[in-house]
Design a protein around this motif. Structure first.
Motif, PDB file in Angstrom:
ATOM      1  N   PRO A  57       0.853  -1.197   0.000  1.00  0.00           N
ATOM      2  CA  PRO A  57       0.000   0.000   0.000  1.00  0.00           C
ATOM      3  C   PRO A  57       0.883   1.240   0.000  1.00  0.00           C
ATOM      4  O   PRO A  57       2.000   1.228   0.524  1.00  0.00           O
ATOM      5  N   ASP A  58       0.381   2.324  -0.567  1.00  0.00           N
ATOM      6  CA  ASP A  58       1.138   3.571  -0.617  1.00  0.00           C
ATOM      7  C   ASP A  58       0.144   4.724  -0.778  1.00  0.00           C
ATOM      8  O   ASP A  58      -1.066   4.503  -0.909  1.00  0.00           O
ATOM      9  N   VAL A  59       0.659   5.941  -0.805  1.00  0.00           N
ATOM     10  CA  VAL A  59      -0.170   7.133  -1.008  1.00  0.00           C
ATOM     11  C   VAL A  59       0.465   7.974  -2.094  1.00  0.00           C
ATOM     12  O   VAL A  59       1.659   8.255  -2.058  1.00  0.00           O
ATOM     13  N   ILE A  60      -0.331   8.372  -3.090  1.00  0.00           N
ATOM     14  CA  ILE A  60       0.119   9.257  -4.152  1.00  0.00           C
ATOM     15  C   ILE A  60      -0.885  10.398  -4.256  1.00  0.00           C
ATOM     16  O   ILE A  60      -2.086  10.161  -4.464  1.00  0.00           O
ATOM     17  N   ASN A  61      -0.388  11.630  -4.108  1.00  0.00           N
ATOM     18  CA  ASN A  61      -1.262  12.817  -4.170  1.00  0.00           C
ATOM     19  C   ASN A  61      -2.463  12.683  -3.238  1.00  0.00           C
ATOM     20  O   ASN A  61      -3.609  12.942  -3.625  1.00  0.00           O
ATOM     21  N   SER A  62      -2.195  12.230  -2.028  1.00  0.00           N
ATOM     22  CA  SER A  62      -3.204  12.079  -0.961  1.00  0.00           C
ATOM     23  C   SER A  62      -4.204  10.961  -1.221  1.00  0.00           C
ATOM     24  O   SER A  62      -5.185  10.834  -0.487  1.00  0.00           O
ATOM     25  N   GLU A  63      -3.986  10.167  -2.260  1.00  0.00           N
ATOM     26  CA  GLU A  63      -4.879   9.048  -2.572  1.00  0.00           C
ATOM     27  C   GLU A  63      -4.187   7.727  -2.266  1.00  0.00           C
ATOM     28  O   GLU A  63      -3.031   7.523  -2.652  1.00  0.00           O
ATOM     29  N   LYS A  64      -4.896   6.823  -1.581  1.00  0.00           N
ATOM     30  CA  LYS A  64      -4.311   5.519  -1.270  1.00  0.00           C
ATOM     31  C   LYS A  64      -4.274   4.636  -2.523  1.00  0.00           C
ATOM     32  O   LYS A  64      -5.242   4.600  -3.293  1.00  0.00           O
ATOM     33  N   VAL A  65      -3.153   3.967  -2.722  1.00  0.00           N
ATOM     34  CA  VAL A  65      -2.969   3.089  -3.871  1.00  0.00           C
ATOM     35  C   VAL A  65      -2.274   1.815  -3.417  1.00  0.00           C
ATOM     36  O   VAL A  65      -1.808   1.702  -2.288  1.00  0.00           O
TER      37      VAL A  65
END
Length: 261
Positions: A57-65
């Motif tokens: 799991p990660d976060v890109i531009n405040s969105e979880k991905v």
């Protein structure tokens, strides 16, 4: 006495039909919280060297991905350039982006009932749009095991899902996306011994819902303990589903699970 027999037969056929219709779709079963930061190291049986798969799991531009990454461990320039990087939406596991040395794919779901695809490579930029009635999951590249990791695995589980079949970027100029509907079936359990350690696994098979449809046959041995990490697998054409695929089995060399706060 014939009429009760006919009635019973009708009820039996109807029950079979209803049972088939009740196979749930994968998007109603996924739990992304089961997916943890995991690295596996694998040695190719075809002499192609070692590779590392990374899922997290990660976060890109405040969105979880969810990130899924594949990279060879060979330090030579040729091998190191053969990476594959997928980014999936955290909640739905739908693909958002793929980056590969031969090109990239951007997925846009803003228009309801379809997905807009943008292909970028050394040949230029190509735009495609395809109608999409359901969520789509990835059946090529390093994120293939992610769906298995997110499901409530148990023997007998069956679910169905859709995938967009795309040759690009593995075949650079194949820009003809189509929808392939798949079945996923947890068929049994197995104990897999790797490097002196025993792993209790679920055996999962994935194949096109329509017989003889061109697609992928994927067989995974996923750990019974969560996260359900695939430690052994077969990935081949669906035409090989019922063949002896023992020579196609790939096993991991090392499994590393990282605790997350």
């Amino acid at each position: 006495m014939k009429y009760p027999t006919l009635i019973s037969l009708s009820i039996f056929v109807a029950s079979l039909t209803n049972a088939q219709e009740k196979i749930p779709r994968a998007e109603s079963l996924i739990s992304s919280d089961q997916i943890k930061e995991t690295m596996i190291y694998q040695t190719s049986p075809w002499g192609e060297g070692e590779a590392m798969y990374y899922h997290a799991p990660d976060v890109i531009n405040s969105e979880k991905v969810i990130r899924a990454f594949h990279s060879p461990l060979d330090p030579t320039i040729y091998k190191m350039n053969w990476f594959d990087n997928d980014i999936l939406d955290y909640k739905t596991l739908r693909p958002l982006f793929k980056k590969h040395p031969l090109g990239s794919i951007h997925y846009n779901y803003e228009k309801k009932g379809s997905v807009a695809l943008t292909f970028i490579s050394r040949h230029g930029v190509v735009h495609k749009e395809i109608a999409l009635a359901n969520h789509n999951f990835v059946m090529s590249g390093p994120s293939v095991p992610i769906l298995v990791s997110s499901l409530p695995l148990k023997v007998g589980l069956k679910t169905k899902f859709s995938s967009i079949s795309i040759g690009f970027p593995y075949v650079e100029e194949a820009y003809d996306p189509k929808i392939v509907n798949y079945l996923l079936h947890v068929t049994s359990t197995d104990t897999v011994r790797l490097n002196g350690k025993d792993y209790k696994t679920f055996v999962v098979e994935v194949y096109p819902e329509t017989p003889n449809e061109k697609g992928v046959f994927y067989k995974a041995w996923a750990t019974q303990s969560s996260p359900h990490t695939t430690i052994k697998w077969i990935y081949t054409s669906s035409k090989n589903k019922d063949k002896d695929n023992s020579e196609r089995i790939i096993s991991i060399r090392k499994l590393i699970r990282l605790e997350q706060n």
